[in-house]
Design a protein around this motif. Structure first.
Motif, PDB file in Angstrom:
ATOM      1  N   ILE A  23     -26.139  46.820  42.522  1.00 51.67           N
ATOM      2  CA  ILE A  23     -25.089  46.859  43.113  1.00 51.67           C
ATOM      3  C   ILE A  23     -24.957  47.341  44.564  1.00 51.67           C
ATOM      4  CG2 ILE A  23     -22.630  47.924  42.963  1.00 51.67           C
ATOM      5  CD1 ILE A  23     -22.916  47.843  39.872  1.00 51.67           C
ATOM      6  N   LEU A  24     -25.695  48.566  44.557  1.00 53.86           N
ATOM      7  CA  LEU A  24     -25.884  49.305  45.929  1.00 53.86           C
ATOM      8  C   LEU A  24     -26.579  48.216  46.917  1.00 53.86           C
ATOM      9  CD1 LEU A  24     -25.796  51.848  47.363  1.00 53.86           C
ATOM     10  CD2 LEU A  24     -28.167  52.285  47.042  1.00 53.86           C
ATOM     11  N   GLU A  25     -27.637  47.484  46.600  1.00 48.49           N
ATOM     12  CA  GLU A  25     -28.259  46.664  47.345  1.00 48.49           C
ATOM     13  C   GLU A  25     -27.460  45.415  47.666  1.00 48.49           C
ATOM     14  OE1 GLU A  25     -31.704  46.120  49.358  1.00 48.49           O
ATOM     15  OE2 GLU A  25     -31.247  47.559  47.949  1.00 48.49           O
ATOM     16  N   ALA A  26     -26.670  45.059  46.797  1.00 54.59           N
ATOM     17  CA  ALA A  26     -25.705  43.974  46.973  1.00 54.59           C
ATOM     18  C   ALA A  26     -24.673  44.275  48.056  1.00 54.59           C
ATOM     19  CB  ALA A  26     -25.408  43.204  45.918  1.00 54.59           C
ATOM     20  N   ALA A  27     -24.256  45.514  47.800  1.00 52.14           N
ATOM     21  CA  ALA A  27     -23.016  45.940  48.907  1.00 52.14           C
ATOM     22  C   ALA A  27     -23.757  46.097  50.056  1.00 52.14           C
ATOM     23  CB  ALA A  27     -22.770  47.303  48.237  1.00 52.14           C
ATOM     24  N   GLY A  28     -24.917  46.746  50.370  1.00 50.18           N
ATOM     25  CA  GLY A  28     -25.418  46.849  51.779  1.00 50.18           C
ATOM     26  C   GLY A  28     -25.569  45.618  52.365  1.00 50.18           C
ATOM     27  N   GLU A  29     -25.830  44.529  51.698  1.00 52.11           N
ATOM     28  CA  GLU A  29     -25.797  43.147  52.236  1.00 52.11           C
ATOM     29  C   GLU A  29     -24.359  42.723  52.776  1.00 52.11           C
ATOM     30  OE1 GLU A  29     -27.815  40.014  50.392  1.00 52.11           O
ATOM     31  OE2 GLU A  29     -29.563  41.003  49.754  1.00 52.11           O
ATOM     32  N   VAL A  30     -23.496  42.933  51.926  1.00 51.77           N
ATOM     33  CA  VAL A  30     -22.119  42.532  52.180  1.00 51.77           C
ATOM     34  C   VAL A  30     -21.483  43.260  53.237  1.00 51.77           C
ATOM     35  CG1 VAL A  30     -19.796  41.997  50.989  1.00 51.77           C
ATOM     36  CG2 VAL A  30     -21.693  41.501  49.769  1.00 51.77           C
ATOM     37  N   PHE A  31     -21.632  44.594  53.108  1.00 54.38           N
ATOM     38  CA  PHE A  31     -21.037  45.544  54.022  1.00 54.38           C
ATOM     39  C   PHE A  31     -21.917  45.123  55.480  1.00 54.38           C
ATOM     40  CE2 PHE A  31     -20.222  48.620  50.494  1.00 54.38           C
ATOM     41  CZ  PHE A  31     -18.546  48.432  50.413  1.00 54.38           C
ATOM     42  N   ALA A  32     -22.962  44.980  55.445  1.00 55.82           N
ATOM     43  CA  ALA A  32     -23.731  44.577  56.965  1.00 55.82           C
ATOM     44  C   ALA A  32     -22.938  43.316  57.443  1.00 55.82           C
ATOM     45  CB  ALA A  32     -25.199  44.658  56.793  1.00 55.82           C
ATOM     46  N   GLU A  33     -22.867  42.328  56.609  1.00 56.01           N
ATOM     47  CA  GLU A  33     -22.269  41.047  57.123  1.00 56.01           C
ATOM     48  C   GLU A  33     -20.853  41.054  57.385  1.00 56.01           C
ATOM     49  OE1 GLU A  33     -21.690  36.329  55.345  1.00 56.01           O
ATOM     50  OE2 GLU A  33     -23.120  37.823  54.391  1.00 56.01           O
ATOM     51  N   LYS A  34     -20.198  41.697  56.691  1.00 58.78           N
ATOM     52  CA  LYS A  34     -18.515  41.717  56.641  1.00 58.78           C
ATOM     53  C   LYS A  34     -17.923  42.667  57.145  1.00 58.78           C
ATOM     54  CE  LYS A  34     -17.638  37.784  53.465  1.00 58.78           C
ATOM     55  NZ  LYS A  34     -16.942  37.289  52.121  1.00 58.78           N
ATOM     56  N   GLY A  35     -18.424  43.940  56.966  1.00 61.88           N
ATOM     57  CA  GLY A  35     -17.625  45.339  57.410  1.00 61.88           C
ATOM     58  C   GLY A  35     -16.943  45.709  56.021  1.00 61.88           C
ATOM     59  N   PHE A  36     -16.741  46.950  56.080  1.00 68.43           N
ATOM     60  CA  PHE A  36     -16.151  47.566  55.046  1.00 68.43           C
ATOM     61  C   PHE A  36     -14.568  47.090  54.770  1.00 68.43           C
ATOM     62  CE2 PHE A  36     -13.233  51.267  53.744  1.00 68.43           C
ATOM     63  CZ  PHE A  36     -13.496  51.336  52.266  1.00 68.43           C
ATOM     64  N   ASP A  37     -13.906  46.815  55.792  1.00 70.14           N
ATOM     65  CA  ASP A  37     -12.546  46.235  55.563  1.00 70.14           C
ATOM     66  C   ASP A  37     -12.493  44.883  54.977  1.00 70.14           C
ATOM     67  OD1 ASP A  37     -11.756  48.662  56.772  1.00 70.14           O
ATOM     68  OD2 ASP A  37     -11.487  47.912  58.615  1.00 70.14           O
ATOM     69  N   ARG A  38     -13.388  44.184  55.158  1.00 69.67           N
ATOM     70  CA  ARG A  38     -13.293  42.424  54.567  1.00 69.67           C
ATOM     71  C   ARG A  38     -14.247  42.296  53.127  1.00 69.67           C
ATOM     72  NH1 ARG A  38     -15.007  38.458  57.647  1.00 69.67           N
ATOM     73  NH2 ARG A  38     -16.551  40.029  58.989  1.00 69.67           N
ATOM     74  N   ALA A  39     -14.873  43.496  52.855  1.00 76.29           N
ATOM     75  CA  ALA A  39     -15.676  43.361  51.712  1.00 76.29           C
ATOM     76  C   ALA A  39     -14.749  43.561  50.420  1.00 76.29           C
ATOM     77  CB  ALA A  39     -16.775  44.099  51.606  1.00 76.29           C
ATOM     78  N   THR A  40     -14.887  42.780  49.324  1.00 76.20           N
ATOM     79  CA  THR A  40     -14.573  42.912  48.047  1.00 76.20           C
ATOM     80  C   THR A  40     -15.558  43.553  46.972  1.00 76.20           C
ATOM     81  OG1 THR A  40     -14.719  40.839  47.400  1.00 76.20           O
ATOM     82  CG2 THR A  40     -12.816  41.442  48.781  1.00 76.20           C
ATOM     83  N   GLY A  41     -14.694  44.233  46.017  1.00 77.92           N
ATOM     84  CA  GLY A  41     -15.642  44.687  44.769  1.00 77.92           C
ATOM     85  C   GLY A  41     -16.193  43.579  44.217  1.00 77.92           C
ATOM     86  N   LYS A  42     -15.469  42.528  43.894  1.00 78.74           N
ATOM     87  CA  LYS A  42     -15.851  41.429  43.241  1.00 78.74           C
ATOM     88  C   LYS A  42     -16.765  40.537  43.909  1.00 78.74           C
ATOM     89  CE  LYS A  42     -13.571  37.010  41.352  1.00 78.74           C
ATOM     90  NZ  LYS A  42     -14.428  36.141  41.976  1.00 78.74           N
TER      91      LYS A  42
END
Length: 227
Positions: A23-42
């Motif tokens: 989950i942490l690794e996936a979150a890193g990829e998503v946050f890097a690509e989209k930023g915190f505001d546009r990322a979703t837990g789903k």
């Protein structure tokens, strides 16, 4: 390009520690690509091959997850332990500072540029989130103290002296710029900073070391004259 929600990280296993890491690794990829505001837990959970409930279970929600991603990103760039090892190792303060600059320069210009860590940190620097204060307390301030202690030893001043703080700012600022800068745009504006070849990276590292040490010598000279 496939939609992000259809991608899954390799090596998935069904034990809790690995699920949390995935989950942490996936979150890193998503946050890097989209930023915190546009990322979703789903979206993060799907990329990790898990479910949205796991984000809440392991991290208390997306806010807690983002905070942990920030901490991990900073550690991947440079760990506190590696700084302390240099600071407490052999050599005079100038040699130690050269080593610290080398560690940071190689991290920022090397393979870390292709990881999500720099993307997450770059976004956070440009647009700080509430989690920035967690990063500040847990990673930035302890590491800063190591650097300013060594700079203070070089100048013969306490670590919190304003002159030491100014010097630390000059030493660290180029690396913050490299973290923030878009690689393609940055190297087009300043092509000499493209570390495509190991020799080029070595030249960049040596330049940062030389520039920082020259600035400290000039500052030390000015302080002696003033006193």
């Amino acid at each position: 390009m496939a939609k992000q929600s259809t991608r899954k990280l390799p090596g998935r296993r069904e034990d809790g520690a690995t699920t949390k890491a995935q989950i942490l690794e996936a979150a890193g990829e998503v946050f890097a690509e989209k930023g915190f505001d546009r990322a979703t837990g789903k979206e993060i959970a799907e990329l990790a091959g898990s479910n949205s409930a796991a984000v809440n279970y392991y991290y208390g929600g997306i806010d807690g997850l983002y905070g942990q991603v920030l901490l991990e990103a900073h550690r991947r760039l440079l760990t506190y332990e590696s700084l302390v090892t240099v600071a407490e190792g052999p050599g005079d303060p100038r040699e130690k500072l050269r080593s610290l600059i080398g560690l940071l320069a190689r991290a920022v210009t090397g393979s870390a540029r292709s990881s999500w860590a720099l993307g997450v940190l770059g976004r956070e620097i440009l647009s700080p989130s509430p989690a920035f204060y967690l990063l500040l307390d847990k990673e930035i301030l302890p590491k800063k103290l190591v650097v300013t202690t060594i700079v203070g030893e070089i100048l013969g001043l306490p670590h919190d002296d304003p002159a030491v703080t100014r010097c630390a700012l000059n030493i660290i600022s180029p690396f913050a710029m490299l973290v923030v800068g878009n690689k393609q745009i940055f190297t087009r504006v300043l092509p000499g900073l493209n570390p495509a070849e190991p020799q080029t990276q070595n030249e960049i590292v040596e330049h940062f070391q030389r520039f920082a040490m020259a600035g400290l010598e000039a500052t030390a000279s000015a302080l002696r004259s003033a006193h």
